[in-house]
Design an enzyme around this catalytic site. Structure first.
Site, mmCIF file in Angstrom:
data_model
loop_
_atom_site.group_PDB
_atom_site.id
_atom_site.type_symbol
_atom_site.label_atom_id
_atom_site.label_comp_id
_atom_site.label_asym_id
_atom_site.label_seq_id
_atom_site.Cartn_x
_atom_site.Cartn_y
_atom_site.Cartn_z
ATOM 1 N N TYR A 24 2.572 10.036 -0.256
ATOM 2 C CA TYR A 24 3.665 9.494 0.568
ATOM 3 C C TYR A 24 5.033 9.795 -0.047
ATOM 4 O O TYR A 24 6.055 9.650 0.626
ATOM 5 C CB TYR A 24 3.528 7.980 0.733
ATOM 6 N N HIS A 32 -7.927 9.378 -1.791
ATOM 7 C CA HIS A 32 -7.277 9.372 -0.475
ATOM 8 C C HIS A 32 -8.123 10.039 0.618
ATOM 9 O O HIS A 32 -8.206 9.549 1.741
ATOM 10 C CB HIS A 32 -5.907 10.059 -0.566
ATOM 11 N N ASP A 52 0.835 -1.205 0.000
ATOM 12 C CA ASP A 52 0.000 0.000 0.000
ATOM 13 C C ASP A 52 0.868 1.252 0.000
ATOM 14 O O ASP A 52 1.749 1.402 0.848
ATOM 15 C CB ASP A 52 -0.900 0.011 1.237
ATOM 16 N N LYS A 69 -3.003 5.910 -4.254
ATOM 17 C CA LYS A 69 -4.139 6.787 -3.964
ATOM 18 C C LYS A 69 -4.036 8.144 -4.664
ATOM 19 O O LYS A 69 -2.928 8.681 -4.830
ATOM 20 C CB LYS A 69 -4.241 7.020 -2.447
#
Length: 282
Positions: A52, A114, A47, A81
């Site tokens: 990120y 997200h 994931d 996402k």
């Protein structure tokens, strides 16, 4: 063994019930070591998210494993996402294409919105635009129906096998469900023994939506994130130090973290614990 258990998505695809979370893993060497360790141990569900900022490092590792023949692409379940700055009908395709480029993949197994809110976009950034006072600037309106139609187009184009939501509540999910041609396959939310969200989980199960739990051991490292944002640390729940959890762990000769994760697997939820420490990943 949780790594062998899977949840079946509406598309019929199997999602491994134990995944590796990668939030806050931004050091390239750290994430590459963690991911190599996880893949060697048998993790197949990874994931990540555009926000990120580690998709490039993850992509390099996946490329090595696939090109060497150690794994086939279909052996893996990769989630990423749409960032808040992409939560706009005009930007969904732009951001999924960028994620695929970073991950060096032709498709992702699951693409999630997200957060259920759109933020002003600044070219070249996955982070929300802030005004002169340092405040996040939001889009005046978030059209969930229009954005979901653009998500559906990514499935049609073969860029995503499944699409879903993250951090949505029941009302917001219901809005999407009413108009969806392709129903959300998954909801990812914070979920652990101290925050069970039973009503939300029941709603998802009744509507055929698989649930993935982030922070499945209650995120003991959250204060590091707050400090980095310049905020004061807060009192955190100590799930791994809970006497009841410790008692169960001792009875079964397991660690408290294993008990916390097993609890989620047994209620039909897929936990995605994050760690960059090889021993903890194991």
């Amino acid at each position: 063994m949780a790594a062998k258990i899977s949840l079946t998505l509406p598309s019929g695809q199997k999602m491994p019930a134990l995944g590796l979370g990668t939030w806050e893993a931004t050091n390239d060497n750290e994430i590459e070591t963690a991911l190599n360790t996880a893949l060697q141990l048998g993790y197949r569900h990874i994931d990540t998210a555009a926000a990120y900022e580690n998709e490039n490092a993850i992509g390099r590792v996946l490329k090595q494993w696939i090109s060497s023949g150690k794994l086939k692409r279909e052996d893996l379940f990769i989630t990423t996402k749409l960032p808040t700055v992409g939560v706009h009908p005009d930007r969904v395709e732009i951001f999924i294409k960028k994620s695929l480029q970073n991950l060096q993949l032709n498709y992702v197994d699951l693409y999630l919105i997200h957060f259920p809110v759109g933020c002003k976009f600044k070219e070249g950034s996955v982070h929300p635009y802030a005004n002169e006072n340092g405040e996040t600037v939001f889009e005046p309106q978030t059209d969930h129906v229009a954005i979901w139609k653009k998500m559906e187009e990514q499935v049609d184009a073969g860029r995503a096998k499944n699409i879903g939501l993250s951090n949505y509540n029941i009302t917001q999910i219901s809005t999407v469900l009413k108009s969806a041609r392709i129903k959300p396959a998954n909801l990812q939310v914070e979920l652990h023994a101290y925050l069970q969200q039973r009503e939300l989980v029941d709603f998802c199960k009744k509507n055929g939506i698989a649930v993935v739990a982030y922070c499945p051991v209650a995120n003991p490292g959250y204060n590091k994130f707050l400090v980095r944002l310049g905020q004061q640390p807060i009192q955190l729940p100590n799930l791994l130090g809970d006497p009841e959890v410790a008692k169960i762990a001792q009875k079964h000769s397991k660690s408290p973290a294993q008990i916390a994760l097993r609890f989620l697997v047994q209620i039909g939820v897929a936990p995605i614990p994050k760690s960059v420490t090889p021993k903890r990943i194991e």
